[in-house]
Design a protein around this motif. Sequence first.
Motif, PDB file in Angstrom:
ATOM      1  N   ILE A   1      -8.495 -15.700   4.101  1.00  0.00           N
ATOM      2  CA  ILE A   1      -7.013 -15.751   4.424  1.00  0.00           C
ATOM      3  C   ILE A   1      -7.089 -15.560   6.133  1.00  0.00           C
ATOM      4  O   ILE A   1      -7.692 -14.840   6.806  1.00  0.00           O
ATOM      5  N   GLU A   2      -6.567 -16.763   6.546  1.00  0.00           N
ATOM      6  CA  GLU A   2      -6.419 -16.905   8.284  1.00  0.00           C
ATOM      7  C   GLU A   2      -5.324 -16.031   8.945  1.00  0.00           C
ATOM      8  O   GLU A   2      -5.790 -15.560   9.930  1.00  0.00           O
ATOM      9  N   ARG A   3      -4.356 -15.877   8.405  1.00  0.00           N
ATOM     10  CA  ARG A   3      -3.109 -15.149   9.059  1.00  0.00           C
ATOM     11  C   ARG A   3      -2.868 -14.066   8.085  1.00  0.00           C
ATOM     12  O   ARG A   3      -2.595 -13.984   6.928  1.00  0.00           O
ATOM     13  N   ILE A   4      -2.706 -12.824   8.716  1.00  0.00           N
ATOM     14  CA  ILE A   4      -2.673 -11.535   7.994  1.00  0.00           C
ATOM     15  C   ILE A   4      -1.324 -10.708   9.168  1.00  0.00           C
ATOM     16  O   ILE A   4      -1.497 -10.716  10.308  1.00  0.00           O
ATOM     17  N   SER A   5      -0.475 -10.209   8.357  1.00  0.00           N
ATOM     18  CA  SER A   5       0.733  -9.583   9.032  1.00  0.00           C
ATOM     19  C   SER A   5       0.838  -8.139   8.564  1.00  0.00           C
ATOM     20  O   SER A   5       0.827  -8.257   7.208  1.00  0.00           O
ATOM     21  N   VAL A   6       0.743  -7.135   9.167  1.00  0.00           N
ATOM     22  CA  VAL A   6       0.877  -5.703   8.541  1.00  0.00           C
ATOM     23  C   VAL A   6       2.224  -5.317   9.116  1.00  0.00           C
ATOM     24  O   VAL A   6       2.699  -5.179  10.200  1.00  0.00           O
ATOM     25  N   LEU A   7       2.769  -4.851   7.997  1.00  0.00           N
ATOM     26  CA  LEU A   7       4.342  -4.362   8.317  1.00  0.00           C
ATOM     27  C   LEU A   7       4.271  -2.975   7.707  1.00  0.00           C
ATOM     28  O   LEU A   7       3.595  -2.482   6.809  1.00  0.00           O
ATOM     29  N   ILE A   8       5.260  -2.221   8.331  1.00  0.00           N
ATOM     30  CA  ILE A   8       5.463  -0.552   7.799  1.00  0.00           C
ATOM     31  C   ILE A   8       6.729  -0.898   6.653  1.00  0.00           C
ATOM     32  O   ILE A   8       7.869  -1.313   7.218  1.00  0.00           O
ATOM     33  N   ALA A   9       6.601  -0.307   5.648  1.00  0.00           N
ATOM     34  CA  ALA A   9       7.468  -0.591   4.611  1.00  0.00           C
ATOM     35  C   ALA A   9       8.659   0.603   4.794  1.00  0.00           C
ATOM     36  O   ALA A   9       8.009   1.644   4.837  1.00  0.00           O
ATOM     37  N   LYS A  10       9.736   0.230   4.722  1.00  0.00           N
ATOM     38  CA  LYS A  10      10.750   1.154   4.835  1.00  0.00           C
ATOM     39  C   LYS A  10      11.026   1.903   3.734  1.00  0.00           C
ATOM     40  O   LYS A  10      11.065   3.123   3.378  1.00  0.00           O
ATOM     41  N   ASN A  11      11.103   1.293   2.507  1.00  0.00           N
ATOM     42  CA  ASN A  11      11.516   1.863   1.082  1.00  0.00           C
ATOM     43  C   ASN A  11      10.420   1.484   0.070  1.00  0.00           C
ATOM     44  O   ASN A  11      10.447   0.927  -0.441  1.00  0.00           O
ATOM     45  N   THR A  12       9.352   2.375   0.061  1.00  0.00           N
ATOM     46  CA  THR A  12       8.242   2.347  -0.809  1.00  0.00           C
ATOM     47  C   THR A  12       7.935   3.554  -1.609  1.00  0.00           C
ATOM     48  O   THR A  12       8.123   4.437  -1.097  1.00  0.00           O
TER      49      THR A  12
ATOM     50  N   LYS B   1       2.979   6.589   5.893  1.00  0.00           N
ATOM     51  CA  LYS B   1       1.903   7.737   5.772  1.00  0.00           C
ATOM     52  C   LYS B   1       0.775   7.222   5.036  1.00  0.00           C
ATOM     53  O   LYS B   1      -0.103   8.090   4.730  1.00  0.00           O
ATOM     54  N   ALA B   2       0.579   6.043   4.904  1.00  0.00           N
ATOM     55  CA  ALA B   2      -0.620   5.490   4.063  1.00  0.00           C
ATOM     56  C   ALA B   2      -1.947   5.619   5.293  1.00  0.00           C
ATOM     57  O   ALA B   2      -1.693   5.398   6.172  1.00  0.00           O
ATOM     58  N   LYS B   3      -2.902   5.704   4.478  1.00  0.00           N
ATOM     59  CA  LYS B   3      -4.136   5.926   5.449  1.00  0.00           C
ATOM     60  C   LYS B   3      -4.655   4.732   6.133  1.00  0.00           C
ATOM     61  O   LYS B   3      -4.610   3.932   5.530  1.00  0.00           O
ATOM     62  N   HIS B   4      -4.917   4.672   7.303  1.00  0.00           N
ATOM     63  CA  HIS B   4      -5.423   3.642   8.109  1.00  0.00           C
ATOM     64  C   HIS B   4      -6.543   2.848   7.522  1.00  0.00           C
ATOM     65  O   HIS B   4      -6.903   1.595   7.583  1.00  0.00           O
ATOM     66  N   GLY B   5      -7.536   3.835   6.990  1.00  0.00           N
ATOM     67  CA  GLY B   5      -8.761   3.496   6.274  1.00  0.00           C
ATOM     68  C   GLY B   5      -8.428   2.175   5.333  1.00  0.00           C
ATOM     69  O   GLY B   5      -9.101   1.205   4.998  1.00  0.00           O
ATOM     70  N   VAL B   6      -7.690   2.680   4.400  1.00  0.00           N
ATOM     71  CA  VAL B   6      -7.246   1.923   3.217  1.00  0.00           C
ATOM     72  C   VAL B   6      -6.626   0.247   3.826  1.00  0.00           C
ATOM     73  O   VAL B   6      -6.924  -0.766   3.113  1.00  0.00           O
ATOM     74  N   VAL B   7      -5.637   0.285   4.672  1.00  0.00           N
ATOM     75  CA  VAL B   7      -5.278  -0.704   5.275  1.00  0.00           C
ATOM     76  C   VAL B   7      -6.240  -1.642   5.774  1.00  0.00           C
ATOM     77  O   VAL B   7      -6.130  -2.743   5.796  1.00  0.00           O
ATOM     78  N   MET B   8      -7.286  -1.146   6.751  1.00  0.00           N
ATOM     79  CA  MET B   8      -8.280  -1.702   7.226  1.00  0.00           C
ATOM     80  C   MET B   8      -9.284  -2.252   6.055  1.00  0.00           C
ATOM     81  O   MET B   8      -9.582  -3.584   6.398  1.00  0.00           O
ATOM     82  N   ALA B   9      -9.375  -1.503   5.181  1.00  0.00           N
ATOM     83  CA  ALA B   9     -10.177  -2.194   3.894  1.00  0.00           C
ATOM     84  C   ALA B   9      -9.388  -3.349   3.442  1.00  0.00           C
ATOM     85  O   ALA B   9     -10.297  -4.291   3.031  1.00  0.00           O
ATOM     86  N   VAL B  10      -8.132  -3.293   3.342  1.00  0.00           N
ATOM     87  CA  VAL B  10      -7.195  -4.412   2.833  1.00  0.00           C
ATOM     88  C   VAL B  10      -7.602  -5.624   3.675  1.00  0.00           C
ATOM     89  O   VAL B  10      -7.814  -6.904   3.336  1.00  0.00           O
ATOM     90  N   MET B  11      -7.400  -5.278   4.903  1.00  0.00           N
ATOM     91  CA  MET B  11      -7.563  -6.451   5.922  1.00  0.00           C
ATOM     92  C   MET B  11      -8.832  -7.138   5.824  1.00  0.00           C
ATOM     93  O   MET B  11      -8.929  -8.246   5.986  1.00  0.00           O
TER      94      MET B  11
ATOM     95  N   ILE C   1       0.875  -1.293  -0.066  1.00  0.00           N
ATOM     96  CA  ILE C   1       0.039   0.074   0.027  1.00  0.00           C
ATOM     97  C   ILE C   1       0.910   1.194   0.029  1.00  0.00           C
ATOM     98  O   ILE C   1       1.731   1.347   0.872  1.00  0.00           O
ATOM     99  N   GLN C   2       0.813   2.152  -1.055  1.00  0.00           N
ATOM    100  CA  GLN C   2       1.602   3.195  -1.290  1.00  0.00           C
ATOM    101  C   GLN C   2       1.127   4.452  -0.412  1.00  0.00           C
ATOM    102  O   GLN C   2       0.039   4.459   0.112  1.00  0.00           O
ATOM    103  N   GLN C   3       1.950   5.259  -0.502  1.00  0.00           N
ATOM    104  CA  GLN C   3       1.377   6.547   0.616  1.00  0.00           C
ATOM    105  C   GLN C   3       0.218   7.196  -0.195  1.00  0.00           C
ATOM    106  O   GLN C   3      -0.527   7.668   0.676  1.00  0.00           O
ATOM    107  N   ASP C   4      -0.034   7.174  -1.289  1.00  0.00           N
ATOM    108  CA  ASP C   4      -1.287   7.906  -2.096  1.00  0.00           C
ATOM    109  C   ASP C   4      -2.424   7.073  -1.973  1.00  0.00           C
ATOM    110  O   ASP C   4      -3.696   7.166  -2.439  1.00  0.00           O
TER     111      ASP C   4
END
Length: 133
Positions: free
Chosen positions: A122-133, A104-114, A63-66
């Motif tokens: 999908i049973e197991r979901i890992s959320v990671l903060i990408a350093k270089n995207t 700096k991605a919006k939390h709403g997009v991350v929650m929608a993907v989850m 998930i990109q910044q935009d």
Amino acid sequence: MKKKPVTLMDQESNIDMTSMLDIVFILLIFFIVTTSFTKERGLDINRPVASSISGGANLTIHIQQDGSIRMDNRLIELERVVANMQLLLSENNTNSLSVFAHPKAKHGVVMAVMNNAKLAEIERISVLIAKNT
């Protein structure tokens, strides 16, 4: 007989503590009765144990910044995430997902993907903060 003179040391002074103890107990009962114990609502997080993490293949979403979503180096729309996940699940024998989100991605997009991952079963979901995207 001779009487001995009365001094201050001979007189004992007593302070009655009964009323103060009564007040303390009343205050204690008041605070116990008026205290409310409520369970705060929040997300339930299942943290994996180190031995349960497998090195197998899993799905990855970036998930990109935009707010744009990339899966398998292709740009996809949020509405098509479930269909793409189900397609990749049928091709790969896995049930885990790694979501790499820009800080700096919006939390709403991350929650929608989850939420879409849960819809794709999908049973197991890992959320990671990408350093270089």
